[in-house]
Design a protein around this motif. Structure first.
Motif, PDB file in Angstrom:
ATOM      1  N   ASN A   1       0.764  -1.126   0.040  1.00 11.40           N
ATOM      2  CA  ASN A   1      -0.009  -0.006   0.089  1.00 11.40           C
ATOM      3  C   ASN A   1       0.970   1.386  -0.031  1.00 11.40           C
ATOM      4  O   ASN A   1       0.623   2.381  -0.730  1.00 11.40           O
ATOM      5  N   ARG A   2       1.950   1.190   0.936  1.00 10.63           N
ATOM      6  CA  ARG A   2       2.809   2.450   0.948  1.00 10.63           C
ATOM      7  C   ARG A   2       3.634   2.529  -0.447  1.00 10.63           C
ATOM      8  O   ARG A   2       3.745   3.634  -1.197  1.00 10.63           O
ATOM      9  N   LEU A   3       3.986   1.249  -1.370  1.00 10.39           N
ATOM     10  CA  LEU A   3       4.611   1.465  -2.448  1.00 10.39           C
ATOM     11  C   LEU A   3       3.720   2.088  -3.582  1.00 10.39           C
ATOM     12  O   LEU A   3       4.142   2.829  -4.492  1.00 10.39           O
ATOM     13  N   LEU A   4       2.281   1.476  -3.484  1.00  5.89           N
ATOM     14  CA  LEU A   4       1.364   2.246  -4.324  1.00  5.89           C
ATOM     15  C   LEU A   4       1.170   3.731  -3.976  1.00  5.89           C
ATOM     16  O   LEU A   4       1.020   4.514  -5.021  1.00  5.89           O
ATOM     17  N   LYS A   5       1.133   4.167  -2.984  1.00  6.70           N
ATOM     18  CA  LYS A   5       0.794   5.595  -2.612  1.00  6.70           C
ATOM     19  C   LYS A   5       2.092   6.456  -3.137  1.00  6.70           C
ATOM     20  O   LYS A   5       1.911   7.483  -3.814  1.00  6.70           O
ATOM     21  N   LEU A   6       3.264   6.008  -2.874  1.00  3.64           N
ATOM     22  CA  LEU A   6       4.476   6.803  -3.315  1.00  3.64           C
ATOM     23  C   LEU A   6       4.611   6.507  -4.812  1.00  3.64           C
ATOM     24  O   LEU A   6       4.995   7.622  -5.445  1.00  3.64           O
ATOM     25  N   ARG A   7       4.040   5.591  -5.508  1.00  4.82           N
ATOM     26  CA  ARG A   7       4.221   5.674  -7.020  1.00  4.82           C
ATOM     27  C   ARG A   7       3.226   6.687  -7.510  1.00  4.82           C
ATOM     28  O   ARG A   7       3.603   7.320  -8.397  1.00  4.82           O
ATOM     29  N   GLN A   8       2.034   6.767  -7.007  1.00  7.08           N
ATOM     30  CA  GLN A   8       0.931   7.654  -7.302  1.00  7.08           C
ATOM     31  C   GLN A   8       1.399   9.140  -7.108  1.00  7.08           C
ATOM     32  O   GLN A   8       1.094   9.880  -7.947  1.00  7.08           O
ATOM     33  N   LEU A   9       2.199   9.344  -6.057  1.00  7.91           N
ATOM     34  CA  LEU A   9       2.462  10.580  -5.503  1.00  7.91           C
ATOM     35  C   LEU A   9       3.758  11.155  -6.484  1.00  7.91           C
ATOM     36  O   LEU A   9       3.722  12.420  -6.748  1.00  7.91           O
ATOM     37  N   THR A  10       4.517  10.184  -6.820  1.00  9.35           N
ATOM     38  CA  THR A  10       5.782  10.598  -7.837  1.00  9.35           C
ATOM     39  C   THR A  10       5.805  10.290  -9.039  1.00  9.35           C
ATOM     40  O   THR A  10       6.559  11.047  -9.828  1.00  9.35           O
ATOM     41  N   ASN A  11       4.964   9.627  -9.501  1.00  8.52           N
ATOM     42  CA  ASN A  11       4.828   9.162 -11.086  1.00  8.52           C
ATOM     43  C   ASN A  11       6.234   8.446 -11.547  1.00  8.52           C
ATOM     44  O   ASN A  11       6.463   8.578 -12.597  1.00  8.52           O
TER      45      ASN A  11
ATOM     46  N   PRO B   1       9.158   5.187 -11.548  1.00 10.87           N
ATOM     47  CA  PRO B   1       8.818   3.665 -11.766  1.00 10.87           C
ATOM     48  C   PRO B   1       8.765   2.924 -10.450  1.00 10.87           C
ATOM     49  O   PRO B   1       9.172   3.323  -9.348  1.00 10.87           O
ATOM     50  N   VAL B   2       8.051   1.799 -10.443  1.00  8.36           N
ATOM     51  CA  VAL B   2       7.722   0.949  -9.045  1.00  8.36           C
ATOM     52  C   VAL B   2       9.359   0.449  -8.458  1.00  8.36           C
ATOM     53  O   VAL B   2       9.323   0.701  -7.157  1.00  8.36           O
ATOM     54  N   MET B   3      10.364   0.046  -9.226  1.00  8.67           N
ATOM     55  CA  MET B   3      11.549  -0.283  -8.649  1.00  8.67           C
ATOM     56  C   MET B   3      12.162   0.880  -8.025  1.00  8.67           C
ATOM     57  O   MET B   3      12.698   0.583  -6.848  1.00  8.67           O
ATOM     58  N   GLU B   4      11.886   2.011  -8.699  1.00  7.15           N
ATOM     59  CA  GLU B   4      12.660   3.382  -7.783  1.00  7.15           C
ATOM     60  C   GLU B   4      12.020   3.410  -6.797  1.00  7.15           C
ATOM     61  O   GLU B   4      12.614   3.807  -5.739  1.00  7.15           O
ATOM     62  N   CYS B   5      10.587   3.600  -6.688  1.00  5.26           N
ATOM     63  CA  CYS B   5       9.868   3.794  -5.370  1.00  5.26           C
ATOM     64  C   CYS B   5      10.240   2.801  -4.406  1.00  5.26           C
ATOM     65  O   CYS B   5      10.391   3.116  -3.027  1.00  5.26           O
ATOM     66  N   LYS B   6      10.381   1.454  -4.732  1.00  4.15           N
ATOM     67  CA  LYS B   6      10.409   0.245  -3.825  1.00  4.15           C
ATOM     68  C   LYS B   6      11.980   0.628  -3.210  1.00  4.15           C
ATOM     69  O   LYS B   6      12.072   0.553  -1.929  1.00  4.15           O
ATOM     70  N   LYS B   7      12.828   1.162  -3.761  1.00  5.35           N
ATOM     71  CA  LYS B   7      14.201   1.217  -3.482  1.00  5.35           C
ATOM     72  C   LYS B   7      14.106   2.513  -2.279  1.00  5.35           C
ATOM     73  O   LYS B   7      14.779   2.308  -1.537  1.00  5.35           O
ATOM     74  N   ALA B   8      13.426   3.445  -2.710  1.00  8.27           N
ATOM     75  CA  ALA B   8      13.358   4.672  -1.899  1.00  8.27           C
ATOM     76  C   ALA B   8      12.795   4.466  -0.537  1.00  8.27           C
ATOM     77  O   ALA B   8      13.080   4.992   0.628  1.00  8.27           O
ATOM     78  N   LEU B   9      11.828   3.472  -0.699  1.00  9.72           N
ATOM     79  CA  LEU B   9      10.931   3.263   0.596  1.00  9.72           C
ATOM     80  C   LEU B   9      11.923   2.332   1.398  1.00  9.72           C
ATOM     81  O   LEU B   9      11.822   2.616   2.777  1.00  9.72           O
ATOM     82  N   VAL B  10      12.916   1.496   0.945  1.00  4.12           N
ATOM     83  CA  VAL B  10      13.610   0.818   1.707  1.00  4.12           C
ATOM     84  C   VAL B  10      14.494   1.706   2.382  1.00  4.12           C
ATOM     85  O   VAL B  10      14.973   1.654   3.557  1.00  4.12           O
TER      86      VAL B  10
END
Length: 161
Positions: free
Chosen positions: A21-31, A33-42
């Motif tokens: 859910n956090r990954l989805l929110k970050l992806r929607q917020l920044t537009n 790529p998912v892998m970039e968002c995942k790396k940033a969340l980690v």
């Protein structure tokens, strides 16, 4: 997309759902790529706000680096209204980006900003107004979304009576 995947595959556990859910929110917020968002969340230990700030810093640096390369492609908009004629070329690196909706939206916003500026304009005047927040922001967003350098290639505005 992620929500459909979760619904189709079922929720393995509450922790997995919270992370997705956090990954989805970050992806929607920044537009971005998912892998970039995942790396940033980690890197941000799951903190969405911190991850978004880190991504924007990273992508703004990349946007500045991309401003060095050549821009052989682009789109042109011209209009003759009742009080002025305006021509604008927005440049990018590939025809794929030039034909994208991102570039169409970007040139529309810049064109509208240019029409609001009184008087005649040319490329020599670009330094005087290209620092305006609206134009700078929309160009940076286009760079981040297309992954290419985007810049105003040429412009002319002539007011007439």
């Amino acid at each position: 997309m992620l929500k459909k995947l979760i619904q189709r595959e079922g929720i393995r556990n509450a922790r997995t759902f919270a992370v997705e859910n956090r990954l989805l929110k970050l992806r929607q917020l920044t537009n971005l790529p998912v892998m970039e968002c995942k790396k940033a969340l980690v890197e941000a230990n799951g903190n969405i706000e911190q991850a978004a700030r880190n991504l924007m810093k990273q992508y703004n640096k990349e946007a500045k680096l991309k401003q060095i390369s050549e821009l052989p492609e682009g789109i042109v908009v011209m209009s003759a209204a009742t009080s002025a004629a305006v021509g604008l070329r927005l440049c990018c690196q590939t025809d794929f980006a030039a034909n994208s909706q991102v570039m169409q939206d970007t040139i529309k916003v810049i064109f509208e900003e240019l029409q609001r500026i009184p008087g005649d304009l040319s490329m020599q005047d670009i330094e005087n107004f290209s620092q305006k927040d609206a134009i700078k922001k929309v160009i940076t967003e286009a760079i981040n979304k297309t992954g290419e350098k985007v810049a105003i290639g040429s412009l002319i505005k002539s007011e007439y009576n």
